[in-house]
Design a protein around this motif. Structure first.
Motif: not given
Length: 656
Positions: A152-156, A161-165, A215-224, A243-251
């Motif tokens: 699901d979106n939370e797991k994703m 975030e773990e990959l970026i870390r 990567t959009g984590g805060m937005l996703s949790v708020a939405d849920d 950050n371009g990589a984080s932006y791409a994932i968030c988008k």
């Protein structure tokens, strides 16, 4: 949480295929876009054939209408892919894999192609093909199922975030990169939504904004969370990420959620803020901790000086070494005003300890804090445990902001000490060794909702955090003498050392002769002492310039409570060496403070009101400090006797 990171570990193991051909810092630029591609491919799989049927005969260069796809193909997303291939079918034609994969990526609707352009993904495909690695990488990603039913979106979000870390660690890029743990985000959202009775209105519309979206984590949790409270709510998620990589994932995540394509913007929030003429119901942010804003300095300073309070930074500017308070002011500026039809906005932002107290009265940081308190924007601060974040173990705090406080909270600030509310993780992840449990989130939210005093909840007036820094002056009272120590000090003064050796020698003779004439006696008259100095100079035939004479008299004098009082225009001259400052609580009269706290010890002191400064600081830890008295000497002696007794017993055993 471990299963989430198992997904991430498997995906990251693609690095084993890249090792030797690519350097460590290049792994993420390959693995991250392939992860995004796999996610999007899995999301589109159920309606893949229906979309192809619906788009037959349409112009391939024009994106199909989401409305048309929804009606004809049951496709519920705002993006699509019109290629006949998917990631599995591509593997069936290894001879044409490079071209087919490029065509597949370019067959996404334009709102998604932007994501892969940020990664320069076409160049990656070509490079992998040239190194005979493209098929192996594609086969690797085919082994992991990233369909929303499996992940699901939370797991994703955890996986991204773990990959970026891991990418940051491989690249040695750690400064300022502190991802927000999901449980911290849930706490922030839980507090923001607490007591929000309007959220239950059918069809209500709410805008959620994150200026440092990651990567959009805060937005996703708020939405849920909002939709869990009200399934009919329409939630608009908007954000900006540098950050371009984080932006791409968030988008990618937001597009999957069906959000409008323009809701996520790539860019610098401080220099080029998106959504300039828009404010929001809720704001969430975890800005980088302690990051230098020299790069943005010109733009930020210009806005501060020209726009003033009509811009974002009218209250002041923090030191260049830490820009977190700039994000704090920015977030406040993006919250709806109480005059709006849907009421004032609320915000939650994660900050380290520095914004609480760094900078004395009159500094940029202090002025910002005072502006926030004066306008009653600060509602609550929650102190979190240490070791909560992946790349830092420092203390962190959640600031809750509200532009439309309920009556009982107006001009009040609540501090919640949650520093001891945590469970230790079985296995640490980077610097993260602790996490909040669901029960902790419920407990902290209840403390916020109840708004009552307790051992871990303190309530203050906003003025309790304000103070005035007053400057205490004392009169200059001096004695004068030609002692060896003072002569040595005078000869070491800069104006004297600039003289040539001959002039310095003659001056030393003058001072020593004056000392002999004075007979070691101190003088309590500047005028008489200067006459003694000039008489000695005349006796040696040495001409002294007035500026040098003044400097010599000053260096040959010392403070003396019984000495001569120096005055100017009939008023005492302040002695800079005796100058001191005091912080006076906001609601206390400074003259009364002077009489009570200062005069009994230095009766001749006075306040120079021209130097007074207003300040604000929040000493969070001090308000929850509990004094623990040291153990009694009797207890310590008893412990020592017990230890010594054990030592003696063991020695006896050895002797035996």
């Amino acid at each position: 949480m471990s299963s989430n990171f198992n997904h991430a570990s498997f995906i990251w193991s693609a690095a084993d295929l890249l090792r030797g051909t690519y350097k460590q810092h290049q792994y993420g630029d390959i693995i991250l876009p392939f992860t995004v591609l796999s996610r999007l491919d899995a999301v589109l799989a159920p309606t893949k054939q229906a979309v192809l049927e619906a788009t037959k005969g349409l112009d391939p260069d024009v994106d199909p209408s989401p409305g048309m796809l929804r009606a004809k193909a049951g496709h519920t997303y705002s993006f699509s892919n019109r290629s006949n291939h998917d990631l599995k079918s591509l593997q069936g034609d290894p001879d044409n894999l490079e071209q087919n994969l490029r065509d597949y990526v370019n067959s996404f609707s334009s709102n998604v192609r932007d994501i892969f352009e940020k990664y320069k993904f076409e160049d990656t495909i070509v490079d992998l093909a040239q190194n005979d690695l493209l098929l192996q990488i594609l086969q690797h990603f085919a082994k992991v199922d990233l369909h929303p039913k499996a992940v699901d979106n939370e797991k994703m979000g955890h996986i991204f975030e773990e990959l970026i870390r891991k990418f940051a660690e491989a690249s040695n890029e750690t400064a300022g990169e502190h991802f927000t743990p999901r449980e911290v985000v849930k706490l922030m959202v839980s507090i923001l939504l607490a007591n929000e009775e309007d959220l239950m209105t059918p069809g209500i519309v709410r805008d959620v904004y994150d200026p440092t979206a990651g990567t959009g984590g805060m937005l996703s949790v708020a939405d849920d969370e909002i939709k869990a409270m009200n399934g009919s709510a329409q939630v608009n998620l908007l954000g900006q990420e540098l950050n371009g990589a984080s932006y791409a994932i968030c988008k990618a995540d937001m597009v999957v959620k069906g959000q409008p394509i323009d809701n996520i913007v790539n860019g610098d929030t401080l220099m080029n803020p998106a959504f300039k003429n828009r404010t929001f119901h809720y704001g969430l942010s975890n800005p980088p901790f302690g990051v230098n804003w020299q790069k943005q300095r010109e733009a930020v300073t210009s806005e501060h000086e020209i726009a003033g309070f009509d811009g974002r930074f009218g209250a002041g500017l923090p030191r260049v070494s830490d820009g977190s308070m700039l994000f704090l002011m920015h977030l406040i500026s993006k919250l709806r005003e109480p005059s709006d039809s849907s009421g004032g906005g609320k915000g939650a932002i994660v900050l380290n300890g520095s914004p609480l107290f760094t900078g004395g009265a009159g500094s940029g940081e202090s002025n910002i804090r005072k502006w926030i308190l004066d306008n009653d924007y600060l509602e609550t601060i929650v102190g979190l445990p240490t070791d909560m974040f992946y790349n830092t173990g420092i203390s962190t705090y959640v600031w809750i902001l509200n532009k439309d406080k309920p009556a009982e909270r107006r001009n009040k600030v609540q501090l919640i000490d949650a520093t001891e509310m945590f469970v230790k993780m079985r296995k640490s992840v980077g610097s993260k060794r602790k996490e909040l449990s669901d029960d902790h989130i419920v407990e902290i939210t209840k403390l916020y909702e109840q708004f009552e005093e307790s051992d871990v909840s303190k309530i203050f007036d906003v003025t309790d955090f304000m103070y005035r820094t007053i400057t205490l002056e004392r009169p200059m009272k001096r004695n004068y003498g030609f002692t060896p120590e003072r002569i040595e000090r005078a000869m070491a003064a800069k104006p004297v050392t600039k003289l040539d050796e001959d002039a310095q020698g003659r001056l030393l003779e003058v001072l020593e002769a004056a000392g002999v004439d004075a007979g070691g006696e101190l003088s309590f008259s500047r005028t008489e002492f200067q006459k003694q100095l000039m008489a000695a100079a005349n006796g040696k035939g040495v001409a002294l310039k007035p500026a040098l004479v003044k400097m010599l008299v000053d260096e040959l004098s010392e403070h003396d409570d019984d000495g001569e009082l120096l005055t100017k225009a009939g008023r005492p001259v302040a002695d800079a060496a005796l100058r001191d400052t005091e912080n006076v609580p906001w609601n206390e009269d400074i003259d009364e403070y002077l009489e009570r706290e200062v005069k009994p010890f230095v009766p001749d002191a006075w306040i120079d009101e021209s130097k007074s400064r207003e300040g604000a600081e929040i000493q969070f830890t001090r308000h929850f400090y509990n004094y623990v008295p040291p153990r009694s000497l009797e207890e310590i002696d008893a412990d020592l006797d017990e230890v010594l007794g054990r030592i003696r017993a063991r020695l006896e055993q050895v002797k035996a």
